[in-house]
Design a protein around this motif. Structure first.
Motif, mmCIF file in Angstrom:
data_model
loop_
_atom_site.group_PDB
_atom_site.id
_atom_site.type_symbol
_atom_site.label_atom_id
_atom_site.label_comp_id
_atom_site.label_asym_id
_atom_site.label_seq_id
_atom_site.Cartn_x
_atom_site.Cartn_y
_atom_site.Cartn_z
ATOM 1 N N ILE A 21 0.675 -1.250 -0.040
ATOM 2 C CA ILE A 21 0.029 -0.118 0.010
ATOM 3 C C ILE A 21 0.912 1.203 0.139
ATOM 4 O O ILE A 21 0.725 2.174 -0.662
ATOM 5 N N VAL A 22 1.984 1.393 0.588
ATOM 6 C CA VAL A 22 2.916 2.280 0.700
ATOM 7 C C VAL A 22 3.528 2.484 -0.416
ATOM 8 O O VAL A 22 3.457 3.852 -0.911
ATOM 9 N N ALA A 23 3.944 1.424 -1.073
ATOM 10 C CA ALA A 23 4.693 1.593 -2.569
ATOM 11 C C ALA A 23 3.694 2.152 -3.567
ATOM 12 O O ALA A 23 4.119 3.048 -4.299
ATOM 13 N N ASP A 24 2.223 1.965 -3.256
ATOM 14 C CA ASP A 24 1.251 2.511 -4.144
ATOM 15 C C ASP A 24 0.965 4.020 -4.003
ATOM 16 O O ASP A 24 0.606 4.783 -4.771
ATOM 17 N N HIS A 25 0.725 4.100 -2.552
ATOM 18 C CA HIS A 25 0.057 5.589 -1.999
ATOM 19 C C HIS A 25 1.057 6.447 -1.333
ATOM 20 O O HIS A 25 0.530 7.608 -0.803
ATOM 21 N N GLY A 26 2.435 5.952 -0.961
ATOM 22 C CA GLY A 26 3.212 6.886 -0.115
ATOM 23 C C GLY A 26 2.813 6.622 1.546
ATOM 24 O O GLY A 26 2.200 5.641 1.854
ATOM 25 N N GLN A 32 -8.047 3.185 14.141
ATOM 26 C CA GLN A 32 -8.953 2.024 14.467
ATOM 27 C C GLN A 32 -10.283 2.323 14.477
ATOM 28 O O GLN A 32 -10.615 3.427 15.452
ATOM 29 N N SER A 33 -11.034 2.197 13.571
ATOM 30 C CA SER A 33 -12.687 2.633 13.579
ATOM 31 C C SER A 33 -13.438 2.181 14.823
ATOM 32 O O SER A 33 -12.986 1.168 15.312
ATOM 33 N N GLY A 34 -14.133 2.907 15.346
ATOM 34 C CA GLY A 34 -15.082 2.670 16.375
ATOM 35 C C GLY A 34 -16.315 1.929 16.006
ATOM 36 O O GLY A 34 -17.322 1.935 16.757
ATOM 37 N N GLY A 35 -16.734 1.877 14.599
ATOM 38 C CA GLY A 35 -17.883 1.029 14.220
ATOM 39 C C GLY A 35 -18.747 1.959 13.249
ATOM 40 O O GLY A 35 -17.906 2.532 12.432
ATOM 41 N N CYS A 36 -19.868 1.858 13.161
ATOM 42 C CA CYS A 36 -20.480 2.332 11.949
ATOM 43 C C CYS A 36 -20.591 1.859 10.888
ATOM 44 O O CYS A 36 -20.617 0.420 10.510
ATOM 45 N N CYS A 37 -20.067 2.394 9.548
ATOM 46 C CA CYS A 37 -20.086 1.724 8.244
ATOM 47 C C CYS A 37 -19.104 0.587 8.078
ATOM 48 O O CYS A 37 -19.486 -0.299 7.265
ATOM 49 N N ASP A 38 -18.106 0.704 8.735
ATOM 50 C CA ASP A 38 -16.723 -0.283 8.271
ATOM 51 C C ASP A 38 -16.593 -1.154 9.712
ATOM 52 O O ASP A 38 -15.651 -1.526 9.715
ATOM 53 N N GLY A 39 -17.660 -1.382 10.521
ATOM 54 C CA GLY A 39 -17.296 -1.992 11.785
ATOM 55 C C GLY A 39 -16.395 -1.509 12.329
ATOM 56 O O GLY A 39 -16.146 -0.381 12.986
ATOM 57 N N SER A 40 -15.453 -2.408 12.991
ATOM 58 C CA SER A 40 -14.221 -1.948 14.019
ATOM 59 C C SER A 40 -12.903 -2.272 13.315
ATOM 60 O O SER A 40 -12.273 -2.790 13.825
ATOM 61 N N SER A 41 -12.912 -2.275 12.080
ATOM 62 C CA SER A 41 -11.797 -2.482 11.141
ATOM 63 C C SER A 41 -10.675 -1.134 11.570
ATOM 64 O O SER A 41 -11.278 -0.233 11.730
ATOM 65 N N PRO A 42 -9.515 -1.439 11.460
ATOM 66 C CA PRO A 42 -8.244 -0.526 11.395
ATOM 67 C C PRO A 42 -8.696 -0.053 9.883
ATOM 68 O O PRO A 42 -8.190 -0.692 8.832
ATOM 69 N N MET A 43 -8.631 1.265 9.903
ATOM 70 C CA MET A 43 -8.788 1.977 8.601
ATOM 71 C C MET A 43 -7.474 2.471 8.256
ATOM 72 O O MET A 43 -6.919 3.028 9.063
ATOM 73 N N CYS A 44 -6.944 2.324 6.910
ATOM 74 C CA CYS A 44 -5.741 2.731 6.460
ATOM 75 C C CYS A 44 -5.787 3.978 5.483
ATOM 76 O O CYS A 44 -6.799 3.691 4.411
ATOM 77 N N ARG A 90 -12.624 -7.906 1.541
ATOM 78 C CA ARG A 90 -12.623 -6.440 1.089
ATOM 79 C C ARG A 90 -12.656 -5.549 2.440
ATOM 80 O O ARG A 90 -13.115 -5.900 3.507
ATOM 81 N N GLY A 91 -11.528 -4.734 2.248
ATOM 82 C CA GLY A 91 -11.402 -3.669 3.102
ATOM 83 C C GLY A 91 -12.529 -2.571 3.310
ATOM 84 O O GLY A 91 -13.457 -2.882 2.519
ATOM 85 N N GLY A 92 -12.432 -1.718 4.297
ATOM 86 C CA GLY A 92 -13.474 -0.764 4.512
ATOM 87 C C GLY A 92 -13.691 0.204 3.115
ATOM 88 O O GLY A 92 -12.761 0.323 2.425
ATOM 89 N N MET A 93 -14.686 0.696 3.099
ATOM 90 C CA MET A 93 -14.921 1.245 1.665
ATOM 91 C C MET A 93 -14.049 2.690 1.637
ATOM 92 O O MET A 93 -13.874 2.984 0.369
ATOM 93 N N PHE A 94 -13.553 3.135 2.759
ATOM 94 C CA PHE A 94 -12.610 4.134 2.447
ATOM 95 C C PHE A 94 -11.207 3.814 3.149
ATOM 96 O O PHE A 94 -10.373 5.071 2.797
ATOM 97 N N SER A 95 -10.851 2.613 3.163
ATOM 98 C CA SER A 95 -9.559 2.199 3.690
ATOM 99 C C SER A 95 -8.980 1.960 2.516
ATOM 100 O O SER A 95 -9.371 1.345 1.557
ATOM 101 N N LEU A 96 -7.707 2.114 2.214
ATOM 102 C CA LEU A 96 -6.484 1.732 1.144
ATOM 103 C C LEU A 96 -6.439 0.239 0.909
ATOM 104 O O LEU A 96 -6.045 -0.250 0.018
ATOM 105 N N ASP A 97 -6.952 -0.535 1.791
ATOM 106 C CA ASP A 97 -6.985 -2.046 1.703
ATOM 107 C C ASP A 97 -7.913 -2.438 0.848
ATOM 108 O O ASP A 97 -7.878 -3.581 0.503
ATOM 109 N N ASN A 98 -8.969 -1.744 0.710
ATOM 110 C CA ASN A 98 -10.206 -2.014 -0.166
ATOM 111 C C ASN A 98 -9.736 -2.526 -1.631
ATOM 112 O O ASN A 98 -8.801 -1.799 -2.120
ATOM 113 N N GLY A 99 -10.353 -3.419 -1.998
ATOM 114 C CA GLY A 99 -9.901 -3.847 -3.571
ATOM 115 C C GLY A 99 -8.994 -4.632 -3.879
ATOM 116 O O GLY A 99 -8.424 -4.970 -4.787
#
Length: 139
Positions: A21-26, A32-44, A90-99
């Motif tokens: 991810i760092v190689a692609d995005h810097g 650490q997400s507290g819930g809502c749309c993406d559950g409690s995933s660590p968001m990148c 699949r990662g959280g919809m706003f997280s760089l691990d998505n896709g």
């Protein structure tokens, strides 16, 4: 005396995905997400794309990336060590691990009384946890 334990760690698999991810995005950061749309995933997120709030707490770094958690959530989780891992999916919809067909996942274990003392935390109420059954080995 017990060494001060890290509040956050990462598996080799998580560090490998992070490196891609760092190689692609810097440079990136985790929150650490507290819930809502993406559950409690660590968001990148790309560093600078996520505004750290005054109440957010920096837990440490993994692979050179800072890891934060909301203050209210930290108040509840302060007695646990977090381990950032990777699982298929699949990662959280706003997280760089998505896709990437892999996603970050947070595992946790309770700190021992000695580790809490080393961190300067008040001991938990209740019995000492059985660390032999934890997913994360004690450090």
């Amino acid at each position: 005396m017990t060494e001060v334990p890290e509040r956050v760690r990462a598996t080799d698999a998580a560090l490998g995905l992070l490196e891609k991810i760092v190689a692609d995005h810097g440079p990136v950061l985790f929150h650490q997400s507290g819930g809502c749309c993406d559950g409690s995933s660590p968001m990148c997120y790309p560093e600078g794309d996520f505004l750290i709030g005054d109440g957010d707490v920096k837990l440490g770094e993994i692979g050179g990336a800072p890891v934060y958690i909301g203050g209210a959530q930290f108040a509840v989780w302060r007695h646990t060590q977090l381990l950032i891992d990777v699982v298929p999916g699949r990662g959280g919809m706003f997280s760089l691990d998505n896709g990437r067909e892999q996603r970050f996942l947070t595992r946790s274990r309770a700190f021992s009384a000695a580790e809490l003392a080393a961190l300067g935390e008040a001991p938990r109420e209740g019995p000492e946890p059985d660390l032999s059954v934890c997913a994360i080995p004690a450090t």
